[in-house]
Design a protein around this motif. Structure first.
Motif, PDB file in Angstrom:
ATOM      1  N   GLY A 255      -8.125   7.892 -35.313  1.00  0.00           N
ATOM      2  CA  GLY A 255      -8.033   8.887 -34.259  1.00  0.00           C
ATOM      3  C   GLY A 255      -7.397   8.258 -33.039  1.00  0.00           C
ATOM      4  N   ARG A 256      -7.241   9.053 -32.022  1.00  0.00           N
ATOM      5  CA  ARG A 256      -6.593   8.557 -30.813  1.00  0.00           C
ATOM      6  C   ARG A 256      -7.305   9.118 -29.594  1.00  0.00           C
ATOM      7  N   ARG A 257      -7.562   8.239 -28.640  1.00  0.00           N
ATOM      8  CA  ARG A 257      -8.150   8.695 -27.389  1.00  0.00           C
ATOM      9  C   ARG A 257      -7.071   9.348 -26.532  1.00  0.00           C
ATOM     10  N   ARG A 258      -7.509  10.138 -25.584  1.00  0.00           N
ATOM     11  CA  ARG A 258      -6.565  10.833 -24.708  1.00  0.00           C
ATOM     12  C   ARG A 258      -5.835   9.856 -23.787  1.00  0.00           C
ATOM     13  N   ASN A 259      -4.607  10.216 -23.424  1.00  0.00           N
ATOM     14  CA  ASN A 259      -3.907   9.521 -22.355  1.00  0.00           C
ATOM     15  C   ASN A 259      -4.542   9.931 -21.032  1.00  0.00           C
ATOM     16  N   TRP A 260      -4.501   9.046 -20.042  1.00  0.00           N
ATOM     17  CA  TRP A 260      -5.041   9.398 -18.739  1.00  0.00           C
ATOM     18  C   TRP A 260      -4.223   8.728 -17.644  1.00  0.00           C
ATOM     19  N   LYS A 261      -4.474   9.129 -16.440  1.00  0.00           N
ATOM     20  CA  LYS A 261      -3.695   8.659 -15.300  1.00  0.00           C
ATOM     21  C   LYS A 261      -4.632   8.019 -14.293  1.00  0.00           C
ATOM     22  N   LYS A 262      -4.203   6.869 -13.748  1.00  0.00           N
ATOM     23  CA  LYS A 262      -5.002   6.255 -12.700  1.00  0.00           C
ATOM     24  C   LYS A 262      -4.154   6.046 -11.461  1.00  0.00           C
ATOM     25  N   ALA A 263      -4.824   6.095 -10.311  1.00  0.00           N
ATOM     26  CA  ALA A 263      -4.147   5.960  -9.028  1.00  0.00           C
ATOM     27  C   ALA A 263      -4.710   4.768  -8.285  1.00  0.00           C
ATOM     28  N   TYR A 264      -3.826   3.882  -7.849  1.00  0.00           N
ATOM     29  CA  TYR A 264      -4.196   2.769  -6.982  1.00  0.00           C
ATOM     30  C   TYR A 264      -3.990   3.241  -5.546  1.00  0.00           C
ATOM     31  N   VAL A 265      -5.076   3.403  -4.811  1.00  0.00           N
ATOM     32  CA  VAL A 265      -5.015   3.917  -3.452  1.00  0.00           C
ATOM     33  C   VAL A 265      -5.161   2.744  -2.493  1.00  0.00           C
ATOM     34  N   CYS A 266      -4.117   2.473  -1.710  1.00  0.00           N
ATOM     35  CA  CYS A 266      -4.122   1.381  -0.743  1.00  0.00           C
ATOM     36  C   CYS A 266      -4.595   1.942   0.601  1.00  0.00           C
ATOM     37  N   LEU A 267      -5.694   1.404   1.100  1.00  0.00           N
ATOM     38  CA  LEU A 267      -6.261   1.871   2.367  1.00  0.00           C
ATOM     39  C   LEU A 267      -5.655   1.103   3.529  1.00  0.00           C
ATOM     40  N   LYS A 268      -5.623   1.745   4.696  1.00  0.00           N
ATOM     41  CA  LYS A 268      -5.130   1.073   5.894  1.00  0.00           C
ATOM     42  C   LYS A 268      -6.113  -0.024   6.284  1.00  0.00           C
ATOM     43  N   PRO A 269      -5.646  -1.066   6.990  1.00  0.00           N
ATOM     44  CA  PRO A 269      -6.521  -2.177   7.355  1.00  0.00           C
ATOM     45  C   PRO A 269      -7.762  -1.702   8.112  1.00  0.00           C
ATOM     46  N   GLY A 270      -8.898  -2.258   7.722  1.00  0.00           N
ATOM     47  CA  GLY A 270     -10.159  -1.890   8.365  1.00  0.00           C
ATOM     48  C   GLY A 270     -10.872  -0.728   7.709  1.00  0.00           C
ATOM     49  N   GLN A 271     -10.215  -0.027   6.776  1.00  0.00           N
ATOM     50  CA  GLN A 271     -10.819   1.105   6.088  1.00  0.00           C
ATOM     51  C   GLN A 271     -11.532   0.602   4.833  1.00  0.00           C
ATOM     52  N   GLU A 272     -12.605   1.301   4.460  1.00  0.00           N
ATOM     53  CA  GLU A 272     -13.369   0.899   3.280  1.00  0.00           C
ATOM     54  C   GLU A 272     -14.083   2.108   2.688  1.00  0.00           C
TER      55      GLU A 272
ATOM     56  N   GLY B  18     -10.730  -3.821 -11.179  1.00  0.00           N
ATOM     57  CA  GLY B  18     -10.831  -2.915 -10.037  1.00  0.00           C
ATOM     58  C   GLY B  18     -11.567  -3.531  -8.868  1.00  0.00           C
ATOM     59  N   THR B  19     -12.634  -4.269  -9.145  1.00  0.00           N
ATOM     60  CA  THR B  19     -13.387  -4.938  -8.096  1.00  0.00           C
ATOM     61  C   THR B  19     -12.554  -6.034  -7.438  1.00  0.00           C
ATOM     62  N   HIS B  20     -11.822  -6.789  -8.246  1.00  0.00           N
ATOM     63  CA  HIS B  20     -10.959  -7.852  -7.721  1.00  0.00           C
ATOM     64  C   HIS B  20      -9.881  -7.278  -6.809  1.00  0.00           C
ATOM     65  N   ILE B  21      -9.261  -6.184  -7.237  1.00  0.00           N
ATOM     66  CA  ILE B  21      -8.206  -5.556  -6.440  1.00  0.00           C
ATOM     67  C   ILE B  21      -8.779  -4.993  -5.142  1.00  0.00           C
ATOM     68  N   ALA B  22      -9.972  -4.413  -5.214  1.00  0.00           N
ATOM     69  CA  ALA B  22     -10.596  -3.843  -4.023  1.00  0.00           C
ATOM     70  C   ALA B  22     -10.861  -4.918  -2.977  1.00  0.00           C
ATOM     71  N   GLU B  23     -11.337  -6.072  -3.408  1.00  0.00           N
ATOM     72  CA  GLU B  23     -11.647  -7.144  -2.458  1.00  0.00           C
ATOM     73  C   GLU B  23     -10.393  -7.801  -1.907  1.00  0.00           C
ATOM     74  N   LYS B  24      -9.414  -8.037  -2.757  1.00  0.00           N
ATOM     75  CA  LYS B  24      -8.235  -8.806  -2.345  1.00  0.00           C
ATOM     76  C   LYS B  24      -7.189  -7.970  -1.606  1.00  0.00           C
ATOM     77  N   HIS B  25      -6.945  -6.741  -2.071  1.00  0.00           N
ATOM     78  CA  HIS B  25      -5.818  -5.966  -1.547  1.00  0.00           C
ATOM     79  C   HIS B  25      -6.227  -4.700  -0.788  1.00  0.00           C
ATOM     80  N   GLU B  26      -7.520  -4.498  -0.565  1.00  0.00           N
ATOM     81  CA  GLU B  26      -8.009  -3.286   0.099  1.00  0.00           C
ATOM     82  C   GLU B  26      -7.504  -2.024  -0.612  1.00  0.00           C
ATOM     83  N   GLN B  27      -7.603  -2.039  -1.942  1.00  0.00           N
ATOM     84  CA  GLN B  27      -7.216  -0.891  -2.749  1.00  0.00           C
ATOM     85  C   GLN B  27      -8.414  -0.404  -3.546  1.00  0.00           C
TER      86      GLN B  27
END
Length: 104
Positions: free
Chosen positions: A80-97, A25-34
């Motif tokens: 046992g089994r852990r729950r399924n979950w959903k994740k969202a990759y949010v791409c921000l517009k350039p300059g947003q953080e 997640g940190t790598h994606i945030a730095e490289k792709h502004e997500q």
């Protein structure tokens, strides 16, 4: 054009569960502004976009959603089994953080 007026503000407050803090997640945030969020199982892309824009006052370019299957875990002789979950990759517009250290 998606606006927060289309959605119930109480629902938008519940859509985002938590940011996913991981090495990937940190790598994606730095490289792709997500930013990666754990979201409700029934959340949709327009809902996630509206929720992020409303909560963090940023502009969102796009949203990709992935369903994550829960892992099978053992508890002694029982499996046992852990729950399924959903994740969202949010791409921000350039300059947003989003800075989670300064929030809250």
């Amino acid at each position: 054009m998606t606006t927060t007026n289309q959605f119930n503000s109480e629902r938008l407050a519940l859509v985002l569960l938590a940011p996913v803090v991981s090495e990937k997640g940190t790598h994606i945030a730095e490289k792709h502004e997500q930013v990666i969020f754990k979201v409700l199982q029934d959340a949709t892309k327009p809902e996630v976009k509206a929720a992020v824009e409303a909560m963090f006052k940023v502009q969102v370019e796009s949203v990709q959603i992935a369903n994550v299957g829960g892992k099978v875990k053992r508890f002694g002789k029982f499996t046992g089994r852990r729950r399924n979950w959903k994740k969202a990759y949010v791409c921000l517009k350039p300059g947003q953080e989003i800075n989670f250290a300064a929030e809250g």
